[in-house]
Scaffold this motif. Sequence first.
Motif, PDB file in Angstrom:
ATOM      1  N   UNK A 231       0.872  -1.177   0.000  1.00  0.00           N
ATOM      2  CA  UNK A 231       0.000   0.000   0.000  1.00  0.00           C
ATOM      3  C   UNK A 231       0.904   1.220   0.000  1.00  0.00           C
ATOM      4  N   UNK A 232       0.835   1.999  -1.034  1.00  0.00           N
ATOM      5  CA  UNK A 232       1.799   3.096  -1.199  1.00  0.00           C
ATOM      6  C   UNK A 232       1.605   4.222  -0.190  1.00  0.00           C
ATOM      7  N   UNK A 233       0.373   4.464   0.252  1.00  0.00           N
ATOM      8  CA  UNK A 233       0.137   5.596   1.171  1.00  0.00           C
ATOM      9  C   UNK A 233      -0.704   5.236   2.392  1.00  0.00           C
ATOM     10  N   UNK A 234      -1.493   4.169   2.334  1.00  0.00           N
ATOM     11  CA  UNK A 234      -2.402   3.831   3.438  1.00  0.00           C
ATOM     12  C   UNK A 234      -1.945   2.598   4.203  1.00  0.00           C
ATOM     13  N   UNK A 235      -2.676   2.290   5.272  1.00  0.00           N
ATOM     14  CA  UNK A 235      -2.426   1.090   6.077  1.00  0.00           C
ATOM     15  C   UNK A 235      -3.738   0.336   6.321  1.00  0.00           C
ATOM     16  N   UNK A 236      -4.595   0.304   5.304  1.00  0.00           N
ATOM     17  CA  UNK A 236      -5.911  -0.314   5.472  1.00  0.00           C
ATOM     18  C   UNK A 236      -5.791  -1.805   5.798  1.00  0.00           C
ATOM     19  N   UNK A 237      -4.900  -2.502   5.129  1.00  0.00           N
ATOM     20  CA  UNK A 237      -4.760  -3.942   5.361  1.00  0.00           C
ATOM     21  C   UNK A 237      -4.281  -4.226   6.772  1.00  0.00           C
ATOM     22  N   UNK A 238      -3.362  -3.393   7.249  1.00  0.00           N
ATOM     23  CA  UNK A 238      -2.807  -3.596   8.593  1.00  0.00           C
ATOM     24  C   UNK A 238      -3.864  -3.394   9.670  1.00  0.00           C
ATOM     25  N   UNK A 239      -4.813  -2.511   9.410  1.00  0.00           N
ATOM     26  CA  UNK A 239      -5.902  -2.302  10.370  1.00  0.00           C
ATOM     27  C   UNK A 239      -6.806  -3.531  10.431  1.00  0.00           C
ATOM     28  N   UNK A 240      -7.013  -4.166   9.286  1.00  0.00           N
ATOM     29  CA  UNK A 240      -7.850  -5.362   9.232  1.00  0.00           C
ATOM     30  C   UNK A 240      -7.111  -6.597   9.724  1.00  0.00           C
TER      31      UNK A 240
ATOM     32  N   UNK B 148      -0.446  -7.010  12.586  1.00  0.00           N
ATOM     33  CA  UNK B 148       0.713  -7.892  12.611  1.00  0.00           C
ATOM     34  C   UNK B 148       1.340  -8.098  11.248  1.00  0.00           C
ATOM     35  N   UNK B 149       0.592  -7.801  10.172  1.00  0.00           N
ATOM     36  CA  UNK B 149       1.196  -7.948   8.846  1.00  0.00           C
ATOM     37  C   UNK B 149       2.094  -6.746   8.562  1.00  0.00           C
ATOM     38  N   UNK B 150       2.953  -6.891   7.571  1.00  0.00           N
ATOM     39  CA  UNK B 150       3.841  -5.805   7.179  1.00  0.00           C
ATOM     40  C   UNK B 150       3.205  -4.990   6.050  1.00  0.00           C
ATOM     41  N   UNK B 151       3.468  -3.697   6.054  1.00  0.00           N
ATOM     42  CA  UNK B 151       3.024  -2.832   4.966  1.00  0.00           C
ATOM     43  C   UNK B 151       4.244  -2.392   4.171  1.00  0.00           C
ATOM     44  N   UNK B 152       4.179  -2.590   2.875  1.00  0.00           N
ATOM     45  CA  UNK B 152       5.270  -2.202   1.988  1.00  0.00           C
ATOM     46  C   UNK B 152       4.842  -0.993   1.164  1.00  0.00           C
ATOM     47  N   UNK B 153       5.770  -0.083   0.921  1.00  0.00           N
ATOM     48  CA  UNK B 153       5.471   1.136   0.176  1.00  0.00           C
ATOM     49  C   UNK B 153       5.873   1.057  -1.296  1.00  0.00           C
ATOM     50  N   UNK B 154       6.593   0.009  -1.657  1.00  0.00           N
ATOM     51  CA  UNK B 154       6.984  -0.151  -3.057  1.00  0.00           C
ATOM     52  C   UNK B 154       7.124  -1.636  -3.362  1.00  0.00           C
ATOM     53  N   UNK B 155       7.000  -1.983  -4.635  1.00  0.00           N
ATOM     54  CA  UNK B 155       7.180  -3.374  -5.043  1.00  0.00           C
ATOM     55  C   UNK B 155       8.611  -3.825  -4.771  1.00  0.00           C
ATOM     56  N   UNK B 156       9.559  -2.940  -4.982  1.00  0.00           N
ATOM     57  CA  UNK B 156      10.961  -3.275  -4.743  1.00  0.00           C
ATOM     58  C   UNK B 156      11.195  -3.612  -3.274  1.00  0.00           C
TER      59      UNK B 156
END
Length: 347
Positions: free
Chosen positions: A36-45, A48-56
């Motif tokens: 997720x480039x700008x949000x953390x919607x998945x992490x709220x749901x 414990x998961x990681x949020x990545x800002x880029x594919x790299x």
Amino acid sequence: MKPINTALCSYGMSGKLFHAPFISANPKFNLYGVLERTNNHAQKQYPGIKTFRSLEHLLADENIELVIVNTPNITHYDFSKKVIQAGKHLIVEKPFTATVKEAKELIQLAKEHNVVISVYHNRRYDSDFKTVQKILKEDLLGEIIEAEFHYDRYDPKLSYKIHKETPTAAVGSLYDLGSHIIDQALVLFGMPVAVFADLDSYRPNSQVGDYFDLKLFYPSHRVILKSSYYVREPLPGYILHGKKGSFIKSKADVQEADLQAGKSPDSKNWGKEPVTEQGLLHIEKDGKTIKESIPTLTGNYMEYFDTIFDAIRHNTRLSVKAEDAMMVIAIIEAALKSNEEHKVIEL
């Protein structure tokens, strides 16, 4: 057996409904992270998961084994290529790619990097399609003369997602909805010998295709595949006529609606259609005319993910091979050419 650490490349509708719920509910997988480039919607749901800002950034994480490319259609080839080159196993949302050339390259690249590659043709696991498949396997209709599949909607408004309404490669209902029923036709009948297509756009100010009428020619029968955004009264999803009789079935799989309602794939009675949606079988058997309702099989997209686990951990055969998905793209390319040249295209 160690769960497969899995990452999603986006958390839009596809990620929220068709991937994250199944990955998180299946003990064979671990929902490790989401791009997720700008949000953390998945992490709220899923705390414990990681949020990545880029594919790299995502691909650099050595803990990730499987990546699901569920980004806009036009990005599938580029994202998938990078995932494979990073040595990760791969699931690509349908449509696989924009062209057969791109699909062939990804398949070859996956072989060179020894990674599993599959395309998410989840509609093979719809309750209605599984029931149609059973009817044909049992040869209740005899030799098929004609089959007609519909994937219709009543939705005249343009999508708020700009990428879905921008006339670029792999955009439009033929790629989005057509991929599903083309794949189903190929599962049931294999590759046709020729294709004829009528494609159009009817929604106000639409710049992409929102109507298609395909005819697939086989040596002994015809298959018609149709979709329109102006079908307010639902038509049967499946109409099959054979020399022994007919089978008509509504398109009534409940999984997408249940996911939208927040139900989990591991909930009780998952994938069971209402009894009122049973298909109608009208045949002649042993000299008697039989007209009866046929119980619908249970749909379950989780079956797809189970086969992915087995392919990665036990090197078993994939249920949906990338080569299968490439054939879908071959039909789409033929349809586009047919519509442009106003003629039947031989395959």
